[in-house]
Design a protein around this motif. Structure first.
Motif, PDB file in Angstrom:
ATOM      1  N   PHE A  44       0.899  -1.044   0.368  1.00  0.00           N
ATOM      2  CA  PHE A  44       0.139  -0.403   0.324  1.00  0.00           C
ATOM      3  C   PHE A  44       0.399   1.353   0.048  1.00  0.00           C
ATOM      4  CE2 PHE A  44      -3.641  -2.548   0.665  1.00  0.00           C
ATOM      5  CZ  PHE A  44      -3.770  -2.968   1.445  1.00  0.00           C
ATOM      6  N   ASN A  68      -4.548   4.698   2.984  1.00  0.00           N
ATOM      7  CA  ASN A  68      -4.284   4.351   3.770  1.00  0.00           C
ATOM      8  C   ASN A  68      -5.538   3.657   3.859  1.00  0.00           C
ATOM      9  OD1 ASN A  68      -4.416   3.720   6.904  1.00  0.00           O
ATOM     10  ND2 ASN A  68      -4.694   6.251   7.408  1.00  0.00           N
ATOM     11  N   PRO A  69      -5.936   2.442   3.754  1.00  0.00           N
ATOM     12  CA  PRO A  69      -7.201   2.070   3.467  1.00  0.00           C
ATOM     13  C   PRO A  69      -7.821   1.265   4.719  1.00  0.00           C
ATOM     14  CG  PRO A  69      -5.001   0.132   3.217  1.00  0.00           C
ATOM     15  CD  PRO A  69      -4.560   1.534   3.620  1.00  0.00           C
ATOM     16  N   ALA A  70      -7.062   1.149   6.242  1.00  0.00           N
ATOM     17  CA  ALA A  70      -8.323   1.161   7.256  1.00  0.00           C
ATOM     18  C   ALA A  70      -8.993   2.681   7.339  1.00  0.00           C
ATOM     19  CB  ALA A  70      -6.725   0.596   8.681  1.00  0.00           C
ATOM     20  N   ALA A 127      -8.734  -4.762   2.806  1.00  0.00           N
ATOM     21  CA  ALA A 127      -7.871  -6.193   3.149  1.00  0.00           C
ATOM     22  C   ALA A 127      -8.920  -7.339   3.379  1.00  0.00           C
ATOM     23  CB  ALA A 127      -7.551  -5.698   4.530  1.00  0.00           C
ATOM     24  N   SER A 130      -5.479  -7.929   2.123  1.00  0.00           N
ATOM     25  CA  SER A 130      -4.048  -8.512   2.841  1.00  0.00           C
ATOM     26  C   SER A 130      -4.702  -9.394   3.310  1.00  0.00           C
ATOM     27  CB  SER A 130      -4.061  -7.879   4.001  1.00  0.00           C
ATOM     28  OG  SER A 130      -3.937  -5.987   3.715  1.00  0.00           O
ATOM     29  N   VAL A 134       3.921  -1.105   4.069  1.00  0.00           N
ATOM     30  CA  VAL A 134       3.333  -0.204   3.989  1.00  0.00           C
ATOM     31  C   VAL A 134       4.759   1.192   4.166  1.00  0.00           C
ATOM     32  CG1 VAL A 134       1.971   2.178   4.573  1.00  0.00           C
ATOM     33  CG2 VAL A 134       1.144  -0.953   4.910  1.00  0.00           C
ATOM     34  N   THR A 150       0.231   5.281   9.991  1.00  0.00           N
ATOM     35  CA  THR A 150      -0.825   5.328  10.134  1.00  0.00           C
ATOM     36  C   THR A 150      -1.550   4.336  10.704  1.00  0.00           C
ATOM     37  OG1 THR A 150      -1.246   3.704   7.755  1.00  0.00           O
ATOM     38  CG2 THR A 150      -1.321   6.244   7.774  1.00  0.00           C
ATOM     39  N   ARG A 151      -2.448   3.515  10.719  1.00  0.00           N
ATOM     40  CA  ARG A 151      -3.620   2.700  11.188  1.00  0.00           C
ATOM     41  C   ARG A 151      -3.091   1.278  10.221  1.00  0.00           C
ATOM     42  NH1 ARG A 151      -8.890   5.032  13.291  1.00  0.00           N
ATOM     43  NH2 ARG A 151      -9.697   2.779  13.067  1.00  0.00           N
ATOM     44  N   SER A 152      -2.859   1.578   8.975  1.00  0.00           N
ATOM     45  CA  SER A 152      -2.449   0.654   7.606  1.00  0.00           C
ATOM     46  C   SER A 152      -1.337   0.330   8.170  1.00  0.00           C
ATOM     47  CB  SER A 152      -2.686   0.735   6.556  1.00  0.00           C
ATOM     48  OG  SER A 152      -4.224   1.275   6.866  1.00  0.00           O
ATOM     49  N   ASN A 174      -0.854  -2.338  10.770  1.00  0.00           N
ATOM     50  CA  ASN A 174      -1.186  -4.160  10.136  1.00  0.00           C
ATOM     51  C   ASN A 174       0.019  -4.344   9.509  1.00  0.00           C
ATOM     52  OD1 ASN A 174      -2.819  -4.069  12.994  1.00  0.00           O
ATOM     53  ND2 ASN A 174      -4.190  -3.106  11.128  1.00  0.00           N
ATOM     54  N   ALA A 175       1.312  -3.859   9.115  1.00  0.00           N
ATOM     55  CA  ALA A 175       1.460  -4.297   7.769  1.00  0.00           C
ATOM     56  C   ALA A 175       3.327  -5.308   8.525  1.00  0.00           C
ATOM     57  CB  ALA A 175       2.729  -3.157   6.788  1.00  0.00           C
TER      58      ALA A 175
END
Lengths: 427, 121, 576
Positions: free
Chosen positions: A143, A147-149, A156, A161, A179, A185-187, A190-191
């Motif tokens: 990504f 910021n998909p989150a 995801a 993901s 990312v 970011t929040r995304s 989670n990476a």
């Protein structure tokens, strides 16, 4: 329970929502993220059409509002018809017809979103695939500048993901997620790997990656935009060794220094990666039908955005026929705004320029653009109160359902009425 | 200054005249270090100025931000700081805007106040 | 409407240049009619043109438009009271497609390839094309369900999937492109030939093609399978073409037509081992078609100038883009197929392009029976369709060919047989190759001829076949075919001397085939599983809805056609 309802918020265009309808209203929605649920559950609406007189918006009928809108558009020499991304393709097609008839400029919200991506595609093309390909095959997901989150919450799970597919039965644990962004970011949290860029350096970093990929790593300096070369070399190795890699990119690329050059470079990187392994790239389209207005305009005019019909034939020149430029240079003398909110989303001085011209707003909901509007026409919500067509971020074309009846006419119907008025006034 | 999408901004995007949207888009995020340097670790407002405009926003801390970067959710407050130039490609400069951030006691406007200057007479 | 005194070529009904009046009543050819009279005295009259293979609608076409604003700037035409504005040359906008075909006297055109999953997009665009009757061929060559049915040798389930896929996509026929390759390309690989195993699926292209041909005939579809060979575009690929054609010799046709139609044969008629010794195998291919009757072809003729290649052969387009250093768009469709778009320019001094140009002409001139050959340029892969008059003039005039050969790369002389070819086609040949033949090959019973009951689609050209010599007057031929004197569609005069007078909507043809319930149920169980686990779209949102076909023309097939029913509503005369 109505099953398989399409969500009409973001470019994920999820089509697996379950909606409970009773007493002519949406009561409950299941399976949507916070953004989609919010949209489908609804908000306060604009209740009636309004026309501004002596600085105050006063109630009017649809006939009066559509007639006034037609007058404004006909009187203008170069009206701009803007928005289109959060309504149906059927409404979009009416808009194009209207623009042709009044000699206006059709522009879309892509102009301040993924317009640069379109320019990049015009330079380099785009090596793409549908989201189901990513779900079933991708073992490396990057990504970049998105910021998909927060902007595409179910991406995801449904598509990337965390999705499981035929060749990706392990889902998240079988993949590497990276990312690339200027902030964590929040995304990013989670990476597996987070690459932090200095703002405005996407272009240099991608160039360095392409050099490394092309076997010219020795020419690359020891640090690029603050990143150690070793980190870039490692990233390129990861990309080359993927079985199927994908770069999803967003406004981090299109809004930053370099604009479409950033995208051009990213598209080139992905094309070059295909010499080593399967790699695709996709723009994370923000609105549920911004891809659709692009498709509809390309089919009807040859160009996906910023089309000037004032000479009778489509003319496309981003930087000239894009709405911000038209407004900044005071070349647009009226605006029809539909399914968009330029007052919130354009630079302040551009909004001031918009405030100086007559503005027609077609929208279910009040927003800052309403404060500038001279004619306000409330419409039905596509995908809830009106059927129609929309295109997902990967180009998949789907049909929006109508869940409930509405007292409000659809965007499509309103635009047709304005067209009828334009023709009547002309005759 | 970087502007961009947030969940709260998106969830209130169809109710922009309501409280939630105004609050979200008039709140900027800074790193804990930067807040501490400005003496705002306990909260407060800042005046943010760019060559194109100046507005008062309230602050919140974000551990993911590096020092020297302020994040504002996309919306009219952020866009008060964004210039009109599209560099010939139609796209204004929404990210990477040079701004000056100073603590202030001035209050944050609500959305109608923000647009008051633009409202038609 | 009455069309008076034209010199009519209607080869399907044994009419080769007879002076006669034509009558159209209720949109169909009739024995008598009232209404306005058009004076066609002494002028060439043919049925409306039928383009059986053209890329006119859908995702890859629109991708071509989006990535080529340079192309959209060519061919800009402002709006007028009848016409919406037009743009584009190799990738015209939707309105230009309808008007420009109509100006040339064409009244029917079929989109060559649509994936099932995004057929909705294809139909959105087809709906916007004015005037023409149309349809789309549906891709089946790399779909997971197809590969599994082939692997499991389950023809009944395969036929059920074909029927379901045609309904889901509102498609007209079975299109197969580089079978197996579309799936291999999902991980960046390709299949190298008929006997190369498709990774992860344990089938070979030969099996895919044979099985789909059999399923096609089990369903009794109006069209045969429509095939784009493996190894398209590669030097030496003519062997793949002949091997593949041999594979299908034994398949029994369910109707009076071919068992396989080959798409754009020119791109698969190559000899040599590489670009250096690249040569034409047009003569060998033509010879094969002369000795066999189970196959037909369309030319896919290349013309010099700009083109945009677009095909479901994803790996081919990637290779094109690397070879030409050109911009490249790719789209792979989950569980189904691939696609790519690459712009290019064919140069007359470029040896490979010159040979390609010659091959298209060789194929047409050396195949004896014009009923086996459809004239196309695989628009826009070989050239934009507006250049059909150039192709026709070349086919009819040896002097024109000689003039052209003098200006192209000299390798045409040593690597092709074109300079030696003396044949000059006549109006019957042309009427077959652009009207009667494609209609029969597609199985369109009311198109491509002027017998009673046929659709009232007629083209009148401003030239006198009894007076001019197409060999000498090739420039006249080209000019006259570019702008029909009259184009009549369904009994309505839509174009006159290049001006569009009326733009009514056309109809969309699609095939609704029935299968046994048991097979359909087995299929649905499998499909539900695929949608649960693999697709990113719900099955209830997948099928193309009625809203996308505003003027349908549904052809029934499979179990829905009564046994023994005569599918031809009139005798089709055939010239030996």
């Amino acid at each position: 329970m109505t099953e398989d309802v399409l969500c009409t918020f973001c470019g994920c265009l999820c089509d697996d929502l379950r909606v409970e309808v009773a007493d002519g209203r949406v009561q409950k929605v299941r399976g949507a993220c916070r953004l989609g649920a919010s949209k489908i559950m609804g908000h306060d609406r604009i209740k009636t059409p309004m026309i501004r007189e002596d600085g105050v918006l006063r109630e009017a009928t649809y006939d009066q509002a559509c007639a006034r809108a037609a007058q404004i558009l006909l009187k203008a020499k170069r009206p701009v018809l803007y928005g289109w991304a959060s309504t149906s393709c059927e409404a979009d097609r009416k808009g194009i017809l209207l623009a042709e008839e009044v000699g206006g400029v059709m522009d879309t919200t892509a102009t301040v979103c993924h317009g640069p991506s379109i320019l990049g595609i015009e330079e380099k093309g785009l090596a793409g695939a549908t989201l189901g390909q990513v779900k079933n095959r991708a073992d490396l997901i990057i990504f970049w500048g998105c910021n998909p989150a927060e902007a595409h919450p179910r991406h995801a799970l449904r598509y990337s993901s965390n999705a499981c597919g035929r060749f990706t039965p392990e889902g998240r644990s079988g993949r590497k997620v990276m990312v690339v962004d200027v902030r964590e970011t929040r995304s990013a949290k989670n990476a597996d790997k987070f690459l932090r860029l200095i703002p405005g350096t996407d272009y240099e970093v991608i160039s360095a990656m392409r050099m490394i990929l092309g076997g010219k790593a020795d020419v690359v300096p020891e640090t690029v935009a603050g990143l150690p070369k070793t980190q870039l070399v490692e990233t390129v190795e990861i990309m080359k060794n993927a079985r199927f890699g994908v770069i999803f990119f967003g406004l981090g690329m299109t809004h930053s220094r370099g604009r479409y050059k950033n995208v051009d470079n990213a598209l080139s990187l992905v094309a070059e990666l295909n010499a080593f392994t399967k790699f695709v790239v996709m723009a994370m389209r923000g609105h549920y039908n911004v891809a659709g207005i692009g498709q509809v305009m390309a089919c009807a005019s040859g160009y996906p955005m910023s089309v000037d019909y004032s000479r009778g034939a489509p003319y496309f020149n981003p930087g000239e026929t894009t709405i911000c430029d038209l407004l900044n240079r005071k070349e647009a003398d009226a605006a029809l705004v539909i399914a968009a909110d330029p007052a919130s989303n354009f630079p302040r001085s551009t909004v001031e320029a918009l405030a100086e011209v007559p503005v027609i707003q077609i929208d279910p909901f009040e927003n800052p653009t309403t404060l500038l509007a001279d004619v306000v026409i409330p419409s039905a919500i596509a995908g809830v109160e009106a059927e129609g067509t929309a295109y997902r971020m990967d180009g998949m074309c789907l049909r929006l359902r109508k869940l409930v009846d509405s007292e409000f006419p659809s965007d499509e119907a309103i635009l047709q009425r304005i067209i009828d008025n334009v023709r009547r006034l002309r005759a | 200054m970087i502007s961009g999408r947030t969940l709260n901004q998106g969830a209130s995007t169809e109710a922009k005249m309501g409280l939630a949207f105004g609050e979200e888009t008039s709140t900027c995020a800074l790193s804990e270090d930067d807040l501490s340097v400005m003496g705002l670790s306990g909260g407060g407002n800042v005046l943010i100025a760019s060559p194109f405009g100046r507005e008062v926003l309230r602050i919140r801390a974000d551990k993911g931000l590096p020092s020297g970067m302020v994040f504002i959710p996309m919306g009219p407050w952020a866009n008060s700081l964004v210039g009109p130039d599209t560099y010939g490609c139609g796209m204004p400069n929404y990210k990477g805007v040079e701004v000056e951030v100073t603590p202030t006691k001035e209050p944050v406007k609500n959305i109608r106040e923000l647009f008051a200057a633009l409202q038609r007479i | 409407m009455i069309i008076r005194g034209g010199i009519v070529y209607d080869p399907a009904n044994g009419i080769y240049g007879e002076e006669m009046d034509l009558f159209i009543e209720g949109g169909r050819i009739a024995e008598e009619a009232a209404g306005p009279e058009l004076d066609a005295s002494g002028l060439l009259v043919m049925p409306g043109g039928v383009d059986a293979h053209s890329h006119i609608a859908g995702t890859k076409v629109n991708t071509g438009r989006i990535m080529r604003p340079d192309d959209s700037r060519m061919g800009t035409e402002p709006r007028n009271p009848v016409c919406r504005p037009c743009t584009g040359y190799t990738v015209p906008n939707c309105y230009a497609i309808g008007y420009r075909y109509a100006r040339m006297g064409y009244t029917t055109a079929f989109e060559a390839a649509t994936p099932i999953i995004n057929a909705r997009h294809t139909h959105e665009e087809l709906e916007e094309i004015p005037i023409l009757d149309k349809g789309a061929l549906t891709l089946f060559g790399s779909n997971w369900t197809v590969l599994e049915c082939v692997r499991d040798k389950d023809l009944a389930k395969l036929a059920a999937y074909v029927a379901w896929g045609l309904r889901a996509s509102r498609g007209y026929g079975v299109k197969i492109v580089n079978p197996g390759g579309g799936e291999a390309w999902g991980f960046g690989a390709n299949v190298k030939g008929l006997y190369d195993t498709v990774p992860n699926f344990d089938v070979i292209p030969a099996e895919i093609i044979e099985s789909l041909a059999k399923a096609n005939e089990m369903l009794g579809l109006p069209h045969s399978i429509h095939l784009h060979f493996n190894n398209l575009g590669k030097p030496g690929n003519y062997t793949t073409a002949i091997e593949t054609l041999d594979l299908l010799k034994g398949v029994q046709a369910s109707r009076m037509r071919q068992v396989v139609h080959i798409a754009h044969m020119q791109f698969s008629a190559y000899g040599g081992t590489g670009w250096k010794d690249f040569e034409s195998k047009g003569p060998a291919i033509a010879d094969y078609f002369n000795r066999h009757s189970h196959a037909t072809m369309d030319l896919g003729m290349v013309l010099f100038g700009p083109a945009t290649t677009m095909t479901a052969d994803g790996p081919l387009e990637y290779a094109n883009s690397r070879l030409l250093h050109a911009k490249w768009a790719n789209c792979d469709y989950e569980l189904e197929d691939s696609s790519g778009v690459v712009p290019l320019v064919y140069g007359r001094k470029m040896p490979i392009n010159a040979i390609q140009w010659a091959i298209g002409l060789e194929l047409a001139l050396m195949t004896k029976d014009p009923w086996k050959v459809i004239m196309t340029t695989d628009h826009p892969n070989g050239a934009p369709f507006v250049n059909y008059p150039e192709v026709i003039a070349l086919l009819m005039s040896r002097p024109k060919r000689e003039e052209e050969i003098a200006t192209v790369h000299e390798l045409v002389k040593s690597r092709t047989a074109l300079p030696t070819l003396e044949r000059e086609m006549d109006w019957t040949d042309i009427a077959v190759m652009t009207r009667a033949g494609p209609a029969r090959i597609l199985g369109l019973e009311d198109k491509g001829h002027l017998g009673k009951g046929a659709d009232g689609d007629v083209a009148v050209y401003n030239l006198r076949p009894d007076e001019i010599d197409p060999s000498r007057d090739h420039a006249l031929v080209k000019a006259a075919l570019a702008k029909a004197r009259y184009t009549i569609k369904g009994g309505t005069l839509v174009a006159r001397d290049g001006e569009i007078l009326s733009a009514p909507p056309g109809r969309t043809y699609w095939v609704d085939a029935g299968v046994a319930e048991a097979d359909a149920n087995r299929l649905m169980a499998d499909l539900k599983d695929k949608f649960d686990r693999y697709y990113s779209i719900q099955i209830s949102n997948y099928m193309v809805q009625d809203a996308y076909i505003s003027h349908p023309n549904v052809i029934r097939a499979g179990l829905q056609v009564r046994e023994g029913e005569d599918r031809s509503s009139h005798a089709l005369a055939r010239e030996a």
